[in-house]
Design a protein around this motif. Structure first.
Motif, short mmCIF file in Angstrom:
data_model
loop_
_atom_site.label_atom_id
_atom_site.label_comp_id
_atom_site.label_asym_id
_atom_site.label_seq_id
_atom_site.Cartn_x
_atom_site.Cartn_y
_atom_site.Cartn_z
N HIS A 93 -35.68 -39.01 -32.17
CA HIS A 93 -34.45 -40.03 -32.05
C HIS A 93 -33.21 -39.37 -31.35
O HIS A 93 -32.80 -40.09 -30.48
CB HIS A 93 -34.18 -40.64 -33.42
N MET A 94 -33.08 -38.24 -31.64
CA MET A 94 -31.75 -37.52 -30.72
C MET A 94 -32.38 -37.07 -29.36
O MET A 94 -31.49 -37.59 -28.48
CB MET A 94 -31.42 -36.23 -31.53
N ILE A 95 -33.47 -37.11 -29.07
CA ILE A 95 -33.91 -36.81 -27.64
C ILE A 95 -33.62 -38.31 -27.02
O ILE A 95 -33.46 -38.07 -25.95
CB ILE A 95 -35.22 -36.21 -27.95
N GLU A 96 -34.27 -39.30 -27.73
CA GLU A 96 -34.11 -40.36 -27.11
C GLU A 96 -32.73 -40.90 -26.70
O GLU A 96 -32.34 -41.74 -25.95
CB GLU A 96 -34.68 -41.80 -27.89
N GLY A 97 -31.69 -40.34 -27.62
CA GLY A 97 -30.43 -40.47 -27.22
C GLY A 97 -29.83 -39.54 -26.27
O GLY A 97 -28.42 -39.62 -26.18
N GLY A 98 -30.65 -38.85 -25.50
CA GLY A 98 -30.10 -37.88 -24.48
C GLY A 98 -29.90 -36.43 -24.67
O GLY A 98 -29.66 -35.64 -23.83
N SER A 99 -30.27 -35.80 -25.99
CA SER A 99 -30.18 -34.48 -26.28
C SER A 99 -31.41 -33.84 -25.75
O SER A 99 -32.40 -34.24 -25.90
CB SER A 99 -30.12 -34.14 -27.71
N ARG A 100 -30.99 -32.57 -25.15
CA ARG A 100 -31.88 -31.95 -24.49
C ARG A 100 -32.06 -30.46 -25.14
O ARG A 100 -32.93 -29.70 -24.86
CB ARG A 100 -31.74 -31.92 -22.98
N ARG A 101 -31.22 -29.94 -25.67
CA ARG A 101 -31.02 -28.46 -26.40
C ARG A 101 -30.50 -28.76 -27.85
O ARG A 101 -29.42 -28.95 -28.33
CB ARG A 101 -30.01 -27.67 -25.70
N ILE A 102 -31.65 -28.79 -28.49
CA ILE A 102 -31.38 -29.22 -30.16
C ILE A 102 -31.47 -28.08 -30.92
O ILE A 102 -32.46 -27.38 -30.79
CB ILE A 102 -32.04 -30.48 -30.57
N VAL A 103 -30.60 -27.59 -31.61
CA VAL A 103 -30.53 -26.70 -32.75
C VAL A 103 -31.27 -27.16 -34.06
O VAL A 103 -31.18 -28.30 -34.40
CB VAL A 103 -29.18 -26.36 -33.09
N PRO A 118 -25.66 -23.23 -24.63
CA PRO A 118 -25.21 -24.66 -24.37
C PRO A 118 -26.23 -25.58 -25.36
O PRO A 118 -27.60 -25.04 -25.44
CB PRO A 118 -25.74 -24.96 -23.09
N PHE A 119 -25.86 -26.41 -26.01
CA PHE A 119 -26.57 -27.37 -27.07
C PHE A 119 -25.87 -28.70 -26.97
O PHE A 119 -24.66 -28.84 -26.79
CB PHE A 119 -26.70 -26.55 -28.34
N ASP A 120 -26.76 -29.65 -27.32
CA ASP A 120 -26.15 -30.82 -27.44
C ASP A 120 -26.80 -31.75 -28.71
O ASP A 120 -26.70 -33.07 -28.72
CB ASP A 120 -26.46 -31.88 -26.12
N GLY A 121 -27.40 -31.11 -29.51
CA GLY A 121 -27.93 -31.85 -30.72
C GLY A 121 -27.91 -30.86 -31.96
O GLY A 121 -28.32 -29.42 -31.65
N VAL A 122 -28.08 -31.00 -33.13
CA VAL A 122 -28.24 -30.35 -34.15
C VAL A 122 -29.05 -31.32 -35.24
O VAL A 122 -28.71 -32.37 -35.73
CB VAL A 122 -27.02 -29.93 -35.06
N PHE A 123 -30.11 -30.75 -35.63
CA PHE A 123 -31.11 -31.05 -36.78
C PHE A 123 -31.14 -30.16 -37.89
O PHE A 123 -31.44 -29.01 -37.82
CB PHE A 123 -32.68 -31.46 -36.12
N ALA A 124 -30.53 -30.75 -38.98
CA ALA A 124 -30.38 -29.84 -40.00
C ALA A 124 -31.42 -30.16 -41.04
O ALA A 124 -31.62 -31.56 -41.31
CB ALA A 124 -29.17 -30.21 -40.80
N THR A 125 -32.05 -29.41 -41.85
CA THR A 125 -33.30 -29.58 -42.62
C THR A 125 -32.61 -30.35 -43.74
O THR A 125 -33.65 -30.85 -44.86
CB THR A 125 -34.00 -28.36 -42.94
N THR A 126 -31.50 -30.39 -44.25
CA THR A 126 -31.02 -30.97 -45.32
C THR A 126 -29.66 -31.52 -45.10
O THR A 126 -28.76 -31.16 -43.99
CB THR A 126 -30.63 -30.58 -46.56
N ASP A 127 -29.15 -32.84 -45.51
CA ASP A 127 -27.89 -33.27 -45.36
C ASP A 127 -26.60 -32.38 -45.74
O ASP A 127 -25.72 -32.28 -45.06
CB ASP A 127 -27.56 -34.56 -46.18
N ILE A 128 -26.99 -31.44 -46.81
CA ILE A 128 -26.03 -30.53 -47.09
C ILE A 128 -25.73 -29.56 -45.92
O ILE A 128 -24.50 -28.99 -45.53
CB ILE A 128 -26.24 -29.78 -48.26
N LEU A 129 -26.63 -29.23 -45.28
CA LEU A 129 -26.66 -28.17 -44.13
C LEU A 129 -25.90 -28.97 -43.00
O LEU A 129 -25.01 -28.65 -42.32
CB LEU A 129 -27.92 -27.76 -43.77
N ALA A 130 -26.47 -30.34 -42.83
CA ALA A 130 -25.79 -31.16 -41.73
C ALA A 130 -24.37 -31.23 -41.81
O ALA A 130 -23.50 -31.19 -40.70
CB ALA A 130 -26.55 -32.46 -41.71
N LEU A 131 -23.75 -31.40 -43.10
CA LEU A 131 -22.18 -31.56 -43.26
C LEU A 131 -21.61 -30.68 -42.90
O LEU A 131 -20.39 -30.58 -42.44
CB LEU A 131 -22.05 -32.10 -44.82
N GLY A 132 -22.14 -29.19 -43.17
CA GLY A 132 -21.54 -27.86 -42.74
C GLY A 132 -21.44 -27.86 -41.23
O GLY A 132 -20.51 -27.28 -40.73
#
Length: 231
Positions: free
Chosen positions: A65-75, A135-149
Motif C-alpha cells: 500500500h505504501m509503495i502504491e502511494g509512492g514510497s520507494r525506500r521503506i524502512v 534517504p527514506f520515504d516510508g516506515v513499516f513498523a511491525t506493531t503500532d507501538i513501534l509505529a507511534l515511536g
C-alpha cells in the motif's frame, strides 16, 4: 506445562494456551489427555491445534500500500525477538515480499531490528537512522507501538507524515486512530482469532478426535492519514 501434565491438577475440560512465553521444547513436555488449543505466534508441536494470525500477508499488504502511494525506500522497524517467536520475523518477511515484488531490492541497512514492544526504543532507533543520512520515504513498523515511536521521531526531525514519510503499523490498536494524522494499520482480527480458538476447543471437548488443525486468521488493512492514496 508441569501443571497441565499433573494428574492431580487436571480439573479442567480443556485449555486455551498462549504460547508467547513458551518454546516448542517446553510444549512437547506437556502430557495430558485433555484438549489444548494454542494461541500465538511461536512455532509449536504439530500435534496441537494452533490458531495464529496472517502476519506475513498483513505486512505485505501494508508495505505494498505504501509503495502504491509512492514510497520507494521503506524502512522496516522491528522484525526480530528470538528464533522461536515468529510474529515479528513473519511481518519482516511480509515487508520483504512487497519490496521484492515491486522490484525495489532489499537493502539490509533499512532493516531496524527491535523487540515488538516499546515506543521509546523505536523513537531512538529511528532518530539514529534519520541522522545517518540514508534517504527514506516510508516506515513499516511491525506493531503500532513501534509505529507511534517512529512518528514521534519523524516529528522531532521535522518530517511530515505522510507528505515526507508514509507510516504503517500492525495491530490496529484503538489509540492509533487518535494520533494525528491517524495511523494506517493492519487489523489483527483478534475477535475472530478468539472465536475460532474457542470453537476448536469446544469441538475437542465434545469428543472430536481428528488430526490437529492449524488455522491462520486473515487480517485487513485499515487506511488512515499516515499513508497516501495510489500515486
Amino acid at each position: 506445562m508441569e501443571a497441565l501434565s499433573s494428574a492431580r491438577l487436571q480439573l479442567y475440560d480443556g485449555v486455551l494456551l498462549s504460547v508467547a512465553g513458551l518454546d516448542a521444547a517446553r510444549l512437547e513436555r506437556a502430557r495430558t489427555a485433555k484438549p489444548i488449543v494454542l494461541l500465538g505466534e511461536r512455532d509449536s508441536p504439530e500435534r496441537f491445534d494452533h490458531v495464529r494470525l496472517a502476519n506475513e500477508e498483513g505486512a505485505r499488504v501494508a508495505t505494498a500500500h505504501m509503495i502504491e502511494g509512492g514510497s520507494r525506500r521503506i524502512v522496516v522497524l522491528g522484525g526480530t525477538i528470538d528464533a522461536g517467536h515468529t510474529m515479528s520475523s513473519d511481518r519482516r518477511l511480509g515487508w520483504e515480499r512487497a519490496v521484492t515484488d515491486a522490484g525495489l531490492g532489499i537493502d539490509p541497512r533499512y532493516v531496524l531490528p527491535l523487540p515488538y514492544y516499546g515506543s521509546a526504543p523505536a523513537r531512538d532507533v529511528l532518530l539514529r537512522f534519520i541522522d545517518s543520512g540514508l534517504p527514506f520515504d516510508g516506515v513499516f513498523a511491525t506493531t503500532d507501538i513501534l509505529a507511534l515511536g517512529a512518528m514521534s521521531a519523524l516529528a522531532e526531525r521535522g518530517l511530515r507524515v505522510p507528505e515526507d514519510v508514509q507510516v504503517a503499523g500492525f495491530d490496529n490498536l484503538e489509540m492509533s486512530q487518535f494520533v494525528p494524522p491517524g495511523l494506517t494499520s493492519v487489523d489483527a482480527n483478534h475477535e475472530k482469532l478468539a472465536e475460532t480458538a474457542i470453537g476448536m476447543l469446544h469441538k475437542r471437548i465434545a469428543g472430536w478426535s481428528g488430526p490437529a488443525e492449524h488455522v491462520i486468521i486473515p487480517v485487513r488493512l485499515v487506511v488512515r492519514g499516515s499513508t497516501r492514496a495510489r500515486a
